[in-house]
Scaffold this active site. Structure first.
Site, short mmCIF file in Angstrom:
data_model
loop_
_atom_site.label_atom_id
_atom_site.label_comp_id
_atom_site.label_asym_id
_atom_site.label_seq_id
_atom_site.Cartn_x
_atom_site.Cartn_y
_atom_site.Cartn_z
N ASP A 9 0.87 -1.18 0.00
CA ASP A 9 0.00 0.00 0.00
C ASP A 9 0.91 1.23 0.00
O ASP A 9 2.11 1.12 0.29
CB ASP A 9 -0.87 -0.04 1.27
CG ASP A 9 -1.61 1.25 1.50
OD1 ASP A 9 -2.24 1.74 0.54
OD2 ASP A 9 -1.55 1.79 2.64
N ASP A 11 -0.30 5.09 0.87
CA ASP A 11 -0.59 6.11 1.88
C ASP A 11 -0.67 5.48 3.27
O ASP A 11 -1.47 4.58 3.52
CB ASP A 11 -1.91 6.82 1.55
CG ASP A 11 -1.79 7.56 0.23
OD1 ASP A 11 -0.91 8.42 0.13
OD2 ASP A 11 -2.56 7.24 -0.70
C1 XBP Z 1 -5.38 6.14 0.40
C2 XBP Z 1 -6.45 7.08 0.24
C3 XBP Z 1 -6.29 8.10 -0.75
C4 XBP Z 1 -5.52 9.34 -0.39
C5 XBP Z 1 -5.83 10.42 -1.37
O1 XBP Z 1 -5.89 4.90 0.92
O2 XBP Z 1 -7.46 7.00 0.86
O3 XBP Z 1 -7.57 8.52 -1.03
O4 XBP Z 1 -5.91 9.81 0.91
O5 XBP Z 1 -5.47 10.07 -2.67
P1 XBP Z 1 -5.01 3.58 0.88
P2 XBP Z 1 -6.26 10.69 -3.94
O6 XBP Z 1 -3.74 3.89 1.62
O7 XBP Z 1 -5.82 2.55 1.62
O8 XBP Z 1 -4.81 3.23 -0.57
O9 XBP Z 1 -6.71 12.07 -3.57
O10 XBP Z 1 -5.22 10.69 -5.04
O11 XBP Z 1 -7.43 9.81 -4.25
MG MG Z 2 -3.05 3.09 3.44
#
Ligand code: XBP
Ligand code: MG
Length: 251
Positions: A9, A11
């Protein structure tokens, strides 16, 4: 089974991107659009219940009923606002303001040296991934990953398992040949939903998330002399997570 690939993953797992990255970029886009919306740290924590930036803005409008301009096509307006947010986020990354989490670079380098394949399964916009990788691991690092499954490439974002199905199909591997690294309840629902054993490294926003379905839960990957704390599930051997620890978890 033999470990053949790591699926990361982005973020919250590769880097703590949310509080000082995405949140700040959303607020800059709101100010630029002359909206009076401000997502403070606790509010953003609540909004993280919904993955995806456009989906998060929609959820905010539906739940918080903030003031907004009278536009004919609200979805198109949200998409434009989100484009501005991505521009601000990429500018933050390009200024090298967001480092990788402890142990991430070490594990990626070790996996590459050992011939373990690498993949990404994330909800965020594809460009956000490549710029984060370039700004932290070097210009050629996006090419180290066999597949970067990201953003709108699948219509149903996490917690749906679809983004992991996409990555697995590109890798041509069974879920149990892989190990996923995640940080959140939504991430674990997606990875476990696709049948991929998962190690969770929690962070400030996800410390109270229900990640009980994971194989193992720790606070960080750790480094020599900077040990991880085991939180739940199987206890990895040693003081930092390396390939030997991951193989022991899967055994
Ligand atoms: C990541 C997210 C993303 C980011 C924003 O979740 O929720 O939405 O916060 O990215 P995960 P965008 O780590 O579970 O993949 O604004 O580019 O959508
Ligand atoms: Mg995440």
């Amino acid at each position: 089974m033999t470990l053949q690939a790591l699926i990361f993953d982005v973020d919250g797992t590769l880097a703590d991107t949310e509080r000082d990255g995405h949140r700040v970029a959303f607020n800059r886009a709101f100010a630029e659009a002359e909206l009076d919306w401000v997502w403070d740290v606790p509010t953003y924590g609540e909004l993280l219940a919904v993955t995806g930036g456009k989906e998060r803005i929609r959820y905010f409008i539906d739940r918080w009923a903030p003031s907004l301009p009278d536009v004919a096509d609200q979805d198109a307006w949200i998409a434009e606002l989100h484009k501005a947010k991505t521009r601000h986020y990429l500018a933050l990354l390009e200024r090298h303001e967001i480092p990788l989490r402890t142990g991430v670079a070490r594990l990626i380098h070790e996996a590459r040296a050992a011939g373990i394949r690498l993949a990404i399964a994330t909800t965020t916009t594809p460009e956000n991934v490549t710029v984060l990788l370039r700004s932290t691991l070097g210009e050629d690092s996006p090419g180290w990953f066999d597949v970067i499954s990201a953003g709108d490439i699948v219509p149903a974002k996490k917690p749906a398992p679809d983004i992991f199905h996409h990555a697995l199909e590109a890798l041509g591997l069974a879920p149990t040949d892989c190990l996923a690294l995640e940080d959140s309840a939504n991430g674990v629902r997606a990875s476990i939903g696709a049948g991929v054993p998962t190690l969770v490294t929690l962070n400030d926003y996800t410390r109270d998330d229900d990640v009980g379905a994971a194989l193992s839960v720790v606070d960080q990957l750790g480094e020599p002399g900077q040990p991880f704390t085991h939180i739940a599930g199987r206890r990895p051997p040693g003081e930092f997570i390396d390939l030997a620890a991951l193989r022991a978890l899967l055994a």
